[in-house]
Design a protein around this motif. Structure first.
Motif, short mmCIF file in Angstrom:
data_model
loop_
_atom_site.label_atom_id
_atom_site.label_comp_id
_atom_site.label_asym_id
_atom_site.label_seq_id
_atom_site.Cartn_x
_atom_site.Cartn_y
_atom_site.Cartn_z
N GLU A 16 0.82 -1.21 0.00
CA GLU A 16 0.00 0.00 0.00
C GLU A 16 0.86 1.27 0.00
O GLU A 16 1.87 1.34 0.71
N SER A 17 0.48 2.26 -0.81
CA SER A 17 1.03 3.63 -0.75
C SER A 17 2.56 3.68 -0.76
O SER A 17 3.16 4.48 -0.04
N TRP A 51 -5.45 5.59 -6.07
CA TRP A 51 -6.10 5.02 -4.86
C TRP A 51 -6.31 3.53 -5.01
O TRP A 51 -6.23 2.97 -6.10
N THR A 52 -6.60 2.91 -3.87
CA THR A 52 -6.47 1.47 -3.71
C THR A 52 -7.43 0.65 -4.57
O THR A 52 -6.99 -0.27 -5.29
N TYR A 76 -1.61 -8.63 0.03
CA TYR A 76 -1.72 -7.17 0.00
C TYR A 76 -1.39 -6.63 1.40
O TYR A 76 -2.12 -6.89 2.36
N ASP A 124 0.05 -0.21 -5.07
CA ASP A 124 -1.18 0.22 -5.73
C ASP A 124 -1.08 1.66 -6.23
O ASP A 124 -1.73 2.03 -7.20
N HIS A 125 -0.25 2.46 -5.57
CA HIS A 125 -0.07 3.88 -5.94
C HIS A 125 1.03 4.42 -5.03
O HIS A 125 1.52 3.71 -4.14
N HIS A 173 -2.86 10.52 -0.76
CA HIS A 173 -3.10 10.09 -2.14
C HIS A 173 -4.57 10.28 -2.48
O HIS A 173 -5.34 10.78 -1.67
ZN LIG Z 1 -3.85 2.21 -1.60
#
Ligand SMILES: [Zn+2]
Length: 484
Positions: free
Chosen positions: A43-44, A88-89, A197, A284-285, A297
């Motif tokens: 994530e992020s 975004w996710t 994840y 994811d981003h 984000h």
């Molecule tokens: Zn995310």
């Protein structure tokens, strides 16, 4: 009625030939076992937070931030110019699992669910005989959004129900325990598709010791950074000493997640799921720290929010490689399917990362629908939705937006000279700007046209037990749509 029924002469050579043919046919019907596939999203995760990409924590660049990921990169292919499709996710993972841009998968709002009509990566691999297992620790990957479709085992126990609750979560240990559980339950008779994840680098940045102090420079000033998205102390003009402390906490979250990633890699090696496996690690981003005035984000489509690390260890790969070609999250599905020998019989917006023939004119697309909430003094709170889209082709990137508090605008960047996308070249390069704007229109229309083959997924529904859990917590749902 005359029947020419000659007695069958069972000559041994003919019988042997027939048998050989039957055996050959049955072999052809059963494709060879594909490689085990491990797909990890973090994530992020900013690209410049990964050591293998030359990244480091700004406050303490001498402290390694991703040692396990860097070791992995030394035996994998590193895609230097990789991008998410959004910031975004949910929309990013829907693209990862369908190979389609957001206009194609229609999972673009915070309450959307991916429709069952889409052929996802997990469903395609399950049909090819794979045991499909997902382990997730963030709310948008919970079953309610239906990215779980196609997974035989799907463990979401490490995740809170809503984004807002999850912001305070520390999930890495529960993630690892879940991964141990599912790997123990694996069916060795079938090839494995494992998706993992890791949520923890998402704000709030809450690394446990020793990672809460490991990246803090001497002049940083600690402060209460809880509820980052609504925290009035965290803004574009904040004290640089506090910003340095915030960046150090983000770095700590990544280091702590990298530690668990290393443990997952060790588990896979112990279980013989490494050398011949296809292992992909990506994000994811990215994450913003006010490069374009925003934090976190899901604000825009500028570099800090959409550039991502993308590392792929192909089956049998031992040596590290670098690939400078433009790559996108939509490329992951076709890359995996090529490795397992499946030609997709459905539209895919990406292409295999191993495509031999690099297309210098290749364009990749970005799309974002995001809402901000505003209230006039004494007036009701109103959601203002802005639509963002962008295209990257060669060294140029065009970003457009409309609606919402920012109004509308357009920026053109020469990312070869200006990778941080700070200097707008629209006025200096009007012909290029207009030509890319036309290409962007065409690309969005083409992506949206493929959505016509499928249904829109409708609204995500909370399961009754989730509603009960929320009630028990004194909280009822994140229906505001502000979650990211
Ligand atoms: Zn995310």
């Amino acid at each position: 009625m005359r029947r020419d029924r000659k007695p069958l002469r069972r000559s041994p050579p003919l019988l042997a030939a027939l048998l050989a043919l039957v055996v050959a046919c049955s072999r052809a019907a059963t494709p060879p076992r594909g490689p085990d596939v491990v797909l990890v999203t973090i994530e992020s995760l900013r690209t410049d937070s990964v050591g293998a990409y030359g990244g480091a924590s700004p406050g303490r660049p001498e402290v390694p931030i991703t040692p396990h990921l860097d070791a992995f990169a030394s035996g994998a292919t590193l895609y230097e110019d990789a991008h998410s499709v959004t910031s975004w996710t949910l929309a990013a993972h829907a693209s990862l699992f369908t190979g389609l841009y957001p206009s194609g998968h229609q999972t673009t709002g915070p309450l959307d669910r991916l429709d069952d009509s889409y052929p996802t990566l997990a469903k395609t691999l399950a049909a090819r005989g794979y045991q499909t297992i997902g382990v997730v620790s963030g709310p948008y990957l919970r079953r309610t959004h239906n990215l779980s479709q196609g997974f035989e085992i799907y463990d979401q126990d490490a995740s809170s129900i809503t984004s807002r609750l999850a912001h305070h979560d520390v999930t890495n240990p529960a993630m690892l325990a879940a991964l141990e559980r599912v790997l123990a339950a694996r069916d060795p008779a079938r090839p494995l598709f494992l998706f993992a994840y890791f949520w923890d680098p998402h704000f709030d940045y809450l690394p446990p010791p020793p990672w809460d102090t490991a990246f803090v420079p001497p002049d940083a000033e600690p402060f209460d950074a809880h509820d980052l998205d609504a925290n009035p102390e965290i803004h574009a003009g904040m004290d640089p000493r506090r910003l340095a402390w915030l960046r150090a906490q983000y770095a700590g979250e990544i280091r702590w997640t990298d530690e668990h990633l290393g443990r997952l890699f060790a588990l896979l090696r112990q279980r013989g799921l490494w050398d011949d496996a296809l292992v992909i690690v990506t994000a994811d981003h990215g994450e913003a720290f006010f490069e374009h005035g925003e934090k976190a984000h899901k604000n825009d489509l500028f570099a800090e929010e959409v550039r991502i690390p993308l590392l792929v260890k192909y089956p049998g790969q031992r040596e590290g490689r670098r690939d400078a070609r433009l790559a996108s999250l939509v490329d992951v599905l076709p890359t995996v399917l090529e490795a397992v020998g499946v030609a997709p019989e459905f539209p895919v917006h990406g292409r295999s990362l191993r495509a031999a023939d690099p297309d210098p004119e290749r364009a990749v697309l970005f799309e974002l629908e995001t809402s901000q909430f505003a209230a006039a003094p004494g007036g009701p709170v109103r959601a203002e939705t802005s639509l963002w889209r962008a295209i990257r082709r060669g060294a140029w990137k065009l970003v457009e937006w409309s609606g919402g508090p920012r109004g509308s605008g357009r920026r053109l960047f020469d990312v070869a000279q200006d990778p941080g996308e700070q200097s707008d070249r629209s006025a200096a390069e009007p012909a290029r700007r207009d030509e890319l704007a036309r290409a962007l229109d065409v690309a969005v229309r083409a992506a949206a046209a493929d959505a016509g083959r499928y249904h829109r997924g409708g609204e995500a529904q909370l399961a009754p037990e989730e509603i009960e859990r929320l009630r028990a917590l004194g909280y009822f749902g994140d229906r505001s749509g502000s979650g990211n």
